[in-house]
Every structure is written in structure tokens, then in C-alpha cells.
Design a protein around this motif. Structure first.
Motif, PDB file in Angstrom:
ATOM      1  N   GLN A   1       0.833  -1.199   0.000  1.00 43.25           N
ATOM      2  CA  GLN A   1       0.000   0.000   0.000  1.00 43.25           C
ATOM      3  C   GLN A   1       0.870   1.252   0.000  1.00 43.25           C
ATOM      4  O   GLN A   1       0.558   2.244  -0.662  1.00 43.25           O
ATOM      5  CB  GLN A   1      -0.939   0.001   1.205  1.00 43.25           C
ATOM      6  N   HIS A   2       1.977   1.181   0.741  1.00 45.50           N
ATOM      7  CA  HIS A   2       2.928   2.295   0.764  1.00 45.50           C
ATOM      8  C   HIS A   2       3.515   2.522  -0.630  1.00 45.50           C
ATOM      9  O   HIS A   2       3.661   3.672  -1.076  1.00 45.50           O
ATOM     10  CB  HIS A   2       4.047   1.995   1.765  1.00 45.50           C
TER      11      HIS A   2
ATOM     12  N   GLY B   1      14.031   1.026   5.809  1.00 49.03           N
ATOM     13  CA  GLY B   1      14.924   0.193   6.611  1.00 49.03           C
ATOM     14  C   GLY B   1      14.796  -1.281   6.287  1.00 49.03           C
ATOM     15  O   GLY B   1      14.941  -2.137   7.171  1.00 49.03           O
ATOM     16  N   LEU B   2      14.551  -1.584   5.013  1.00 51.61           N
ATOM     17  CA  LEU B   2      14.387  -2.969   4.561  1.00 51.61           C
ATOM     18  C   LEU B   2      15.425  -3.283   3.497  1.00 51.61           C
ATOM     19  O   LEU B   2      16.021  -2.382   2.908  1.00 51.61           O
ATOM     20  CB  LEU B   2      12.976  -3.177   3.978  1.00 51.61           C
ATOM     21  N   SER B   3      15.603  -4.570   3.228  1.00 51.11           N
ATOM     22  CA  SER B   3      16.561  -4.949   2.191  1.00 51.11           C
ATOM     23  C   SER B   3      15.982  -4.622   0.810  1.00 51.11           C
ATOM     24  O   SER B   3      14.765  -4.620   0.604  1.00 51.11           O
ATOM     25  CB  SER B   3      16.875  -6.442   2.267  1.00 51.11           C
ATOM     26  N   GLU B   4      16.887  -4.360  -0.107  1.00 53.28           N
ATOM     27  CA  GLU B   4      16.451  -4.087  -1.477  1.00 53.28           C
ATOM     28  C   GLU B   4      15.786  -5.309  -2.085  1.00 53.28           C
ATOM     29  O   GLU B   4      14.855  -5.183  -2.893  1.00 53.28           O
ATOM     30  CB  GLU B   4      17.665  -3.655  -2.310  1.00 53.28           C
TER      31      GLU B   4
ATOM     32  N   LYS C   1      16.117   1.043  -4.479  1.00 55.66           N
ATOM     33  CA  LYS C   1      17.178   1.305  -3.500  1.00 55.66           C
ATOM     34  C   LYS C   1      16.766   2.395  -2.520  1.00 55.66           C
ATOM     35  O   LYS C   1      16.933   2.247  -1.296  1.00 55.66           O
ATOM     36  CB  LYS C   1      18.461   1.695  -4.216  1.00 55.66           C
ATOM     37  N   SER C   2      16.212   3.481  -3.023  1.00 58.26           N
ATOM     38  CA  SER C   2      15.805   4.594  -2.156  1.00 58.26           C
ATOM     39  C   SER C   2      14.692   4.174  -1.209  1.00 58.26           C
ATOM     40  O   SER C   2      14.691   4.543  -0.024  1.00 58.26           O
ATOM     41  CB  SER C   2      15.338   5.779  -3.013  1.00 58.26           C
ATOM     42  N   LEU C   3      13.742   3.397  -1.720  1.00 58.57           N
ATOM     43  CA  LEU C   3      12.625   2.962  -0.885  1.00 58.57           C
ATOM     44  C   LEU C   3      13.102   2.008   0.200  1.00 58.57           C
ATOM     45  O   LEU C   3      12.646   2.097   1.356  1.00 58.57           O
ATOM     46  CB  LEU C   3      11.555   2.289  -1.745  1.00 58.57           C
ATOM     47  N   SER C   4      14.012   1.122  -0.146  1.00 57.38           N
ATOM     48  CA  SER C   4      14.519   0.181   0.857  1.00 57.38           C
ATOM     49  C   SER C   4      15.234   0.921   1.986  1.00 57.38           C
ATOM     50  O   SER C   4      15.091   0.581   3.164  1.00 57.38           O
ATOM     51  CB  SER C   4      15.462  -0.836   0.202  1.00 57.38           C
TER      52      SER C   4
END
Length: 255
Positions: A8-9, A30-33, A23-26
Motif C-alpha cells: 500500500q505504501h 529500513g528494509l533490504s532491497e 534502493k531509495s525505498l529500501s
């Protein structure tokens, strides 16, 4: 964050920003790519977005069949079709694409116009049958039933033997980075051939086609001469296209 919350995000970010960079979203979440890329793969399979190198873009609207789209011709498509018809000059040879906006263009060509229209769309050709001053050349080939246009080797060979003044092109997506796109491989090949055989290309695009992408790339947006849109086309969607160097022409509300 749950998978459903992440997705949803992602959808919200796509709507807000017009693209996702994995990459930017991860980093932001704070999550892995790899986790983000897996989400994007799953969402692409669900028809929620179009994956591209490094991230994702909004997906061009899924196409209903041609008959359904023709019955639901929006006011935008009528305005764009009418404005496109006004761009044809006496004596010109023009390509007119298939699709509902192209049919609207054909309907608005003056009955007194003396010119030549070349089309691989039987629907466009039928619209022009009563235009006694207009020469109509119908390109043949295998009928792609979704869009009701001819595709394949025979169509490609015929197109290569023509030099047109202008190609009025329909697309499913216009994106500054992803380019001009459509939903079928053979349609993309035909559209690319039509562009190559025309001195100028005018892209006809209603608002839902702007800032989105389909799987099959026709050409970069800069390969087109002009983008013809309706008065309702959002400035936010047009800004990156204008920045990329595409000339934008708005149709008007007038009759």
C-alpha cells in the motif's frame, strides 16, 4: 511492516511521485532491497505497476476490447481527435493509427479535405469511406483483434514503401524516461515502422496515458514531434515530458 502495508505504501508513493526507486525505498523503510524488489515483482504480476530497471512506474490502464472502448469514448478523446483533424493540410499524406482516439480524429476530418490517409485500422478506413475527396489506403496484414489493426510482416513491408508527412499515433503510455509504450509486441513494431516512415509524429494522448508505462517500448518520447493532449491534461504529468524536450499542444474546448 507487513507485506500488505508495504504494498500500500508503494502504491501511495507511485501515485504521489510517479515512480519507485527500489534502493531509495529500501533505505527509507529500513528494509533490504531484495524485499522491495520481491514486492515489486508480485505487484507487477497482480497488474498493479510496471517494473523497470531499478524500480517501477505506474502501469498503463489495462485495455478493454476495442468495442467497449469505442462506446466509452471520453470527452477528452473527442477533443483530441478534433484537434488532430485540424492539423491535416490539403495535399498531405498522413498515417492515422488505430484506436478510439484515432477514430474520433477520422470522424472530424472535413468532408471537403483533399488528402491521402494511410491506415492499418479498418475502423478508421470505414469512418472515411464517405469522404469523397479523400484518398484512403488500407494497410493489410494479420488482424490484431484487441485493437482491430493489421500487424505482421505484410503490414511492415507496406509501411516501409511509403513516405508520409505526419503520423498520428496512439499509445497506452507516455513517460519521460520509459518512453512511448504500448501493450503488445507486434503493435509496438508497427508503430515504430510508422514513425520511421513519417516526417513528423504527433502523439494523441488522453490524461490516463500520461506518466504511465506498458511493457513494450516504441521509441523515446523525443522521437515524437508533438504531444497532443486535452485541456484537462494535468500540468504535473506534462512537466517532465516538456523538460525531456517534447513539444506539447493542448486541444481546445471549442467546436
Amino acid at each position: 511492516m507487513l507485506t500488505s502495508q508495504r504494498k500500500q505504501h508503494i502504491l501511495s508513493a507511485l501515485q504521489r511521485d510517479g515512480n519507485i526507486v527500489a534502493k531509495s525505498l529500501s533505505e527509507a523503510l529500513g528494509l533490504s532491497e531484495d524485499t522491495i524488489r520481491r514486492d515489486l515483482r508480485e505487484m507487477a504480476a497482480e497488474g498493479l505497476l510496471q517494473r523497470v530497471h531499478g524500480g517501477a512506474l505506474p502501469l498503463a490502464p489495462a485495455g478493454a476490447d476495442f468495442a467497449s472502448r469505442q462506446q466509452l469514448a471520453s470527452d477528452e478523446k473527442v477533443l483530441i481527435g478534433r484537434a488532430a483533424a485540424r492539423l491535416v493540410r490539403p495535399g498531405q499524406v498522413v498515417f492515422i493509427d488505430g484506436g478510439t482516439t484515432a477514430v474520433q480524429m477520422a470522424r472530424h476530418l472535413p468532408r471537403t479535405l483533399q488528402a491521402t490517409v494511410v491506415t492499418h485500422s479498418p475502423s478508421v478506413a470505414v469512418e472515411l469511406a464517405a469522404h469523397t475527396q479523400l484518398e484512403v489506403v488500407l494497410i493489410g496484414g494479420r488482424l490484431f483483434k484487441h485493437s482491430v489493426v493489421a500487424v505482421g510482416a505484410a503490414a511492415m513491408a507496406a509501411i516501409a514503401r511509403i513516405h508520409a508527412d505526419t503520423y498520428f499515433m496512439g499509445v497506452t503510455g507516455v513517460h519521460a524516461e520509459a518512453g512511448l509504450t504500448t501493450g503488445d509486441l507486434e503493435e509496438a513494431e508497427i508503430k515504430r515502422a510508422l514513425m520511421a516512415s513519417a516526417a513528423e509524429t504527433v502523439v494523441l494522448a488522453s490524461s490516463e496515458k500520461l506518466g504511465v508505462a506498458s511493457a513494450w517500448v516504441i521509441n523515446p518520447v523525443t522521437a515524437a514531434t508533438t504531444l497532443l493532449v486535452s485541456p484537462e491534461a494535468p500540468a504535473k504529468a506534462l512537466a517532465p515530458l516538456r523538460k525531456a524536450g517534447l513539444t506539447i499542444l493542448r486541444s481546445d474546448h471549442g467546436g
